[in-house]
Enzyme design. Sequence first.
Site, short mmCIF file in Angstrom:
data_model
loop_
_atom_site.label_atom_id
_atom_site.label_comp_id
_atom_site.label_asym_id
_atom_site.label_seq_id
_atom_site.Cartn_x
_atom_site.Cartn_y
_atom_site.Cartn_z
N TYR A 115 56.35 80.79 -78.46
CA TYR A 115 56.04 81.82 -77.46
C TYR A 115 57.24 82.76 -77.43
N GLN A 117 58.73 85.79 -76.16
CA GLN A 117 58.74 86.83 -75.11
C GLN A 117 60.16 87.34 -74.87
N GLU A 404 61.45 79.58 -68.14
CA GLU A 404 60.20 79.78 -67.40
C GLU A 404 60.46 80.52 -66.09
C1 LIG Z 1 60.72 72.91 -74.40
C2 LIG Z 1 60.74 71.46 -74.20
C3 LIG Z 1 61.60 71.09 -73.05
C4 LIG Z 1 61.85 69.82 -72.76
C5 LIG Z 1 61.21 68.80 -73.56
C6 LIG Z 1 61.78 67.45 -73.21
C7 LIG Z 1 61.07 66.42 -73.43
C8 LIG Z 1 59.67 66.53 -73.98
C9 LIG Z 1 58.75 65.96 -73.02
C10 LIG Z 1 58.04 66.67 -72.12
C11 LIG Z 1 58.14 68.15 -72.05
C12 LIG Z 1 56.79 68.69 -71.69
C13 LIG Z 1 56.70 69.91 -71.30
C14 LIG Z 1 57.93 70.74 -71.18
C15 LIG Z 1 57.76 71.62 -69.98
C16 LIG Z 1 58.36 72.71 -69.89
C17 LIG Z 1 59.19 73.15 -71.00
C18 LIG Z 1 58.36 74.02 -71.92
C19 LIG Z 1 58.78 75.16 -72.24
C20 LIG Z 1 60.07 75.64 -71.72
C21 LIG Z 1 60.57 76.71 -72.61
C22 LIG Z 1 60.81 77.93 -71.81
C23 LIG Z 1 59.82 79.02 -72.14
C24 LIG Z 1 60.20 80.31 -71.49
O1 LIG Z 1 61.21 80.44 -70.85
S1 LIG Z 1 59.03 81.54 -71.71
C25 LIG Z 1 59.72 82.96 -70.90
C26 LIG Z 1 59.75 82.79 -69.40
N1 LIG Z 1 60.07 84.05 -68.80
C27 LIG Z 1 59.87 84.29 -67.50
O2 LIG Z 1 59.50 83.44 -66.73
C28 LIG Z 1 60.10 85.72 -67.06
C29 LIG Z 1 60.20 85.83 -65.56
N2 LIG Z 1 59.81 87.18 -65.14
C30 LIG Z 1 58.53 87.42 -64.66
O3 LIG Z 1 57.68 86.55 -64.53
C31 LIG Z 1 58.22 88.83 -64.25
O4 LIG Z 1 59.05 89.71 -64.95
C32 LIG Z 1 58.43 89.05 -62.73
C33 LIG Z 1 57.38 88.27 -62.00
C34 LIG Z 1 59.81 88.59 -62.30
C35 LIG Z 1 58.32 90.52 -62.40
O5 LIG Z 1 57.05 90.96 -62.78
P1 LIG Z 1 56.76 92.52 -62.82
O6 LIG Z 1 57.82 93.22 -63.58
O7 LIG Z 1 55.36 92.71 -63.25
O8 LIG Z 1 56.97 93.05 -61.36
P2 LIG Z 1 56.45 92.72 -59.94
O9 LIG Z 1 56.27 94.06 -59.33
O10 LIG Z 1 57.37 91.74 -59.30
O11 LIG Z 1 54.97 92.03 -60.04
C36 LIG Z 1 53.83 92.88 -60.02
C37 LIG Z 1 52.72 92.12 -59.32
O12 LIG Z 1 52.36 91.01 -60.14
C38 LIG Z 1 52.44 89.82 -59.39
N3 LIG Z 1 52.84 88.76 -60.31
C39 LIG Z 1 54.02 88.66 -60.95
N4 LIG Z 1 54.02 87.57 -61.74
C40 LIG Z 1 52.80 86.98 -61.59
C41 LIG Z 1 52.20 85.81 -62.14
N5 LIG Z 1 52.87 85.02 -63.00
N6 LIG Z 1 50.94 85.52 -61.78
C42 LIG Z 1 50.28 86.31 -60.89
N7 LIG Z 1 50.78 87.44 -60.32
C43 LIG Z 1 52.04 87.75 -60.68
C44 LIG Z 1 53.46 90.10 -58.32
O13 LIG Z 1 53.31 89.22 -57.24
C45 LIG Z 1 53.11 91.52 -57.97
O14 LIG Z 1 51.94 91.48 -57.22
P3 LIG Z 1 51.80 92.46 -55.94
O15 LIG Z 1 50.44 92.18 -55.41
O16 LIG Z 1 52.00 93.85 -56.51
O17 LIG Z 1 52.88 92.07 -54.99
C1 LIG Z 2 66.67 76.21 -73.00
C2 LIG Z 2 65.93 77.51 -72.94
C3 LIG Z 2 64.70 77.64 -73.59
C4 LIG Z 2 64.03 78.85 -73.57
N1 LIG Z 2 62.85 78.97 -74.27
C5 LIG Z 2 62.21 80.17 -74.28
C6 LIG Z 2 61.01 80.33 -75.04
O1 LIG Z 2 60.54 79.40 -75.67
N2 LIG Z 2 60.41 81.55 -75.05
C7 LIG Z 2 60.91 82.62 -74.35
O2 LIG Z 2 60.32 83.69 -74.40
N3 LIG Z 2 62.05 82.49 -73.60
C8 LIG Z 2 62.70 81.30 -73.56
N4 LIG Z 2 63.85 81.16 -72.82
C9 LIG Z 2 64.41 82.33 -72.13
C10 LIG Z 2 64.22 82.21 -70.63
O3 LIG Z 2 62.88 82.38 -70.29
C11 LIG Z 2 65.10 83.26 -69.93
O4 LIG Z 2 66.44 82.94 -70.18
C12 LIG Z 2 64.81 83.25 -68.42
O5 LIG Z 2 63.56 83.84 -68.18
C13 LIG Z 2 65.92 83.96 -67.63
O6 LIG Z 2 66.00 85.30 -68.04
P1 LIG Z 2 67.44 85.91 -68.46
O7 LIG Z 2 68.04 85.02 -69.45
O8 LIG Z 2 67.20 87.33 -68.76
O9 LIG Z 2 68.30 85.81 -67.13
P2 LIG Z 2 68.79 87.06 -66.22
O10 LIG Z 2 67.65 87.63 -65.49
O11 LIG Z 2 69.65 87.94 -67.03
O12 LIG Z 2 69.67 86.23 -65.16
C14 LIG Z 2 71.07 86.40 -65.03
C15 LIG Z 2 71.38 86.45 -63.54
O13 LIG Z 2 70.81 87.64 -62.98
C16 LIG Z 2 70.09 87.33 -61.79
N5 LIG Z 2 68.99 88.30 -61.59
C17 LIG Z 2 68.19 88.83 -62.54
N6 LIG Z 2 67.31 89.69 -62.00
C18 LIG Z 2 67.55 89.68 -60.65
C19 LIG Z 2 66.95 90.35 -59.54
N7 LIG Z 2 65.92 91.21 -59.66
N8 LIG Z 2 67.44 90.08 -58.30
C20 LIG Z 2 68.47 89.20 -58.15
N9 LIG Z 2 69.08 88.54 -59.17
C21 LIG Z 2 68.61 88.78 -60.40
C22 LIG Z 2 69.56 85.92 -62.05
O14 LIG Z 2 69.27 85.27 -60.80
C23 LIG Z 2 70.74 85.26 -62.78
O15 LIG Z 2 71.66 84.76 -61.81
C24 LIG Z 2 64.56 79.95 -72.84
C25 LIG Z 2 65.78 79.81 -72.16
C26 LIG Z 2 66.46 78.61 -72.20
C27 LIG Z 2 67.78 78.48 -71.47
#
Ligand SMILES: CC/C=C\C/C=C\C/C=C\C/C=C\C/C=C\C/C=C\CCCCC(=O)SCCNC(=O)CCNC(=O)[C@H](O)C(C)(C)COP(=O)(O)OP(=O)(O)OC[C@H]1O[C@@H](n2cnc3c(N)ncnc32)[C@H](O)[C@@H]1OP(=O)(O)O
Ligand SMILES: Cc1cc2nc3c(=O)[nH]c(=O)nc-3n(C[C@H](O)[C@H](O)[C@H](O)COP(=O)(O)OP(=O)(O)OC[C@H]3O[C@@H](n4cnc5c(N)ncnc54)[C@H](O)[C@@H]3O)c2cc1C
Length: 624
Positions: A115, A117, A404
């Site tokens: 994934y 992103q 996440e």
């Molecule tokens: C990997 C393996 C790990 C361990 C393994 C160990 C052992 C194995 C055994 C078991 C493991 C099993 C499973 C493992 C489990 C987990 C691990 C798996 C994977 C982990 C890897 C990590 C993967 C990643 O990190 S992927 C990338 C993740 N990135 C993020 O999360 C980004 C965060 N940012 C955001 O979501 C958005 O940017 C934001 C929400 C912060 C802002 O959104 P936006 O820019 O659109 O602005 P807003 O104005 O805030 O939002 C607009 C409106 O949309 C609504 N909204 C926002 N988000 C959502 C949503 N998700 N759903 C619905 N609605 C949403 C928001 O409320 C606003 O609405 P409104 O009505 O206008 O108010």
């Molecule tokens: C082990 C690991 C596995 C990962 N796997 C994946 C993957 O498989 N796929 C994928 O796409 N991504 C993956 N990621 C990336 C992960 O999703 C991002 O690191 C995560 O979403 C945090 O974003 P960032 O790194 O930009 O943090 P940043 O947003 O840069 O955070 C830095 C600091 O800024 C603060 N901050 C940021 N925005 C705001 C705000 N609006 N207001 C106040 N404070 C704010 C945060 O709270 C934090 O303290 C992984 C990360 C890790 C560590």
Amino acid sequence: MKVAWAGSRHAVEVADRMACLVASDPVFRKDTRTMLSRKELFKDTLKKAAHAWKRTVELHLTEEEANLLRLYIDQPGYVDLHWVMFVPAIKGQGTEEQQKKWLTMAYKFQIIGTYAQTELGHGSNVQGLETTATFDPSTDEFIMHSPTLTSSKWWPGGLGKTSTHAVVYARLITEGKDYGIHGFIMQLRSLDDHSPLPGITIGDIGGKFGSGAYNSMDNGVMRLDHVRIPRDQMLMRLAQVTREGKYVHSDVPKQLLYGTMVYVRQTIVADASRALSRAVCIAVRYGAIRKQFGSKAGGPETQVLNYKTQQSRLFPFLASAYAFRFVGQWLKWLYTDVTQKLESKDFSTLPEAHACTAGLKSVTTSATADAIEECQKLCGGHGYLNSSGLPELFAVNLPACTYEGDNVVLLLQVARFLMKTVSQVASGKQPVGTTAYMGNIQHLMQCKSVVNTVEDWLNPAAIKEVFEARALRMAVNCAQNISKAPSQEEGFSELSPDLVEAAVAHVQLIIVTKFIEKLQEDILGHGVKEQLQKLCGIYALHLIHNERLGKLYAQVRPNAVALVDAFDYTDHYLGSALGRYDGDVYSALYKEAWKDPLNETVVPDGYQEHLRPLLKQQLKLSRL
Ligand SMILES: CC/C=C\C/C=C\C/C=C\C/C=C\C/C=C\C/C=C\CCCCC(=O)SCCNC(=O)CCNC(=O)[C@H](O)C(C)(C)COP(=O)(O)OP(=O)(O)OC[C@H]1O[C@@H](n2cnc3c(N)ncnc32)[C@H](O)[C@@H]1OP(=O)(O)O
Ligand SMILES: Cc1cc2nc3c(=O)[nH]c(=O)nc-3n(C[C@H](O)[C@H](O)[C@H](O)COP(=O)(O)OP(=O)(O)OC[C@H]3O[C@@H](n4cnc5c(N)ncnc54)[C@H](O)[C@@H]3O)c2cc1C
């Protein structure tokens, strides 16, 4: 108690079978994992994943059994991203036709997906991602490109060395207009020799925190140089681009683009409860074995678990493990319910699902990371050893506070949801679901303390009302202060630390409420409900620092070991010389020490070059 923890007798049976399958297979050994180099560890992960797939096919394991097998192998690797994110992303954002094509290959492991992103320059701010997907009508293709260094994809698990495909999130540009972030399926590597395809530069981002742990995962970096993919590899359930290049948005909320993250956040709550329960199991069992200081009269030394300070530090984590487990079971129901509603185009509970998954993921992972670190300290010096299992447990679960969704960023999403709800209540709309308590605003804003006697503090209804009043008052206070600001946006930004606290209070209310509701169910086992009632009291009262806690700790102490035995973890999965079921800690610690490669020779490498000359020279000097 096992059934209460696992959720059903079936769950206990399946978990036992899969845990024993892993523990009894030498390929899945993990006792030397922290002694391997990064390359050896990565290769070990590939071997285990291949063996797990072989066993899955041989034994015709169900999806539930295969997931548990992966869980008990307990080694982050590409398979996690393939099953936990790549497959759900295609399910959630692909058309029926795209799902049929790509999931058929993914389920058979003919392709390995990730994934993609996050980028070097953006992770939290998804709308700030820079990778572009420009439609070329002359060839009916998207041109995938990394226009800047900061647009390099960075972090996706498995991207570095393993994944052959990815769902790549990029800015969709067609007819010269930027339509924002969309998902695209890309092949990254040849299925013949695994070499990166033309225009794709790909590699691992380097070592990460802790030994062993997440270093088994090849989190990768990827740069795209005008890589062309067919138009039908844009995930087209949420929006399409026609053959002529017209952008067409379907009739679903654009937030469904974030659906995979909602799904994973929901699973992470269950992961947090499991990780926390493992740390607590180790610390409680070791605390019952470890004795330090006895009575002055030369009597037997005292079990450290009997010290009140040990109990006040450890028992809230024991209670939290059960609390997170039960709220995670409820969250799984909520997610399933929302997903079913989406099928019939009912988007009414999507905001609640987002707020609950974001908030619970944030609160449970932060609490779990802090608790695992404290459990390490609760085990004294031996807790610092890799053979205790705690350093690796901490290192694998710490990033859950960030991946996440950064926990603060997610809590601000919850705060945004709460401020909208407060505003709707003010305009007369009755809130529902997890914010229904806000409809009771008159009573909760003025209510005198509903707890007057010590006994009141163990009345679930009283505790719930205290948490409702706390959460509501913090939210209303924020809303009132925001309204005094020059603008809503400025006010929200200025108040963001208070808003985060209000969001935590709301989420803790959900956790307490779901624990109380769990206790209203039929719970099997003599005395089990009574023990869970005490743990519910400990969870709630430790959050508000109540003096009733001491008595509760004393009541839980006699059953503390039984309460962690109920987690039903094998010694293999626990991976801890301190948390062994048989309590034979000291011989286990001693045995583990000799496995370290440093003990392969009695005289260490480097003696002749670096130690002997120094010692000899100093000796000579001393004789002058
Ligand atoms: C990997 C393996 C790990 C361990 C393994 C160990 C052992 C194995 C055994 C078991 C493991 C099993 C499973 C493992 C489990 C987990 C691990 C798996 C994977 C982990 C890897 C990590 C993967 C990643 O990190 S992927 C990338 C993740 N990135 C993020 O999360 C980004 C965060 N940012 C955001 O979501 C958005 O940017 C934001 C929400 C912060 C802002 O959104 P936006 O820019 O659109 O602005 P807003 O104005 O805030 O939002 C607009 C409106 O949309 C609504 N909204 C926002 N988000 C959502 C949503 N998700 N759903 C619905 N609605 C949403 C928001 O409320 C606003 O609405 P409104 O009505 O206008 O108010
Ligand atoms: C082990 C690991 C596995 C990962 N796997 C994946 C993957 O498989 N796929 C994928 O796409 N991504 C993956 N990621 C990336 C992960 O999703 C991002 O690191 C995560 O979403 C945090 O974003 P960032 O790194 O930009 O943090 P940043 O947003 O840069 O955070 C830095 C600091 O800024 C603060 N901050 C940021 N925005 C705001 C705000 N609006 N207001 C106040 N404070 C704010 C945060 O709270 C934090 O303290 C992984 C990360 C890790 C560590």
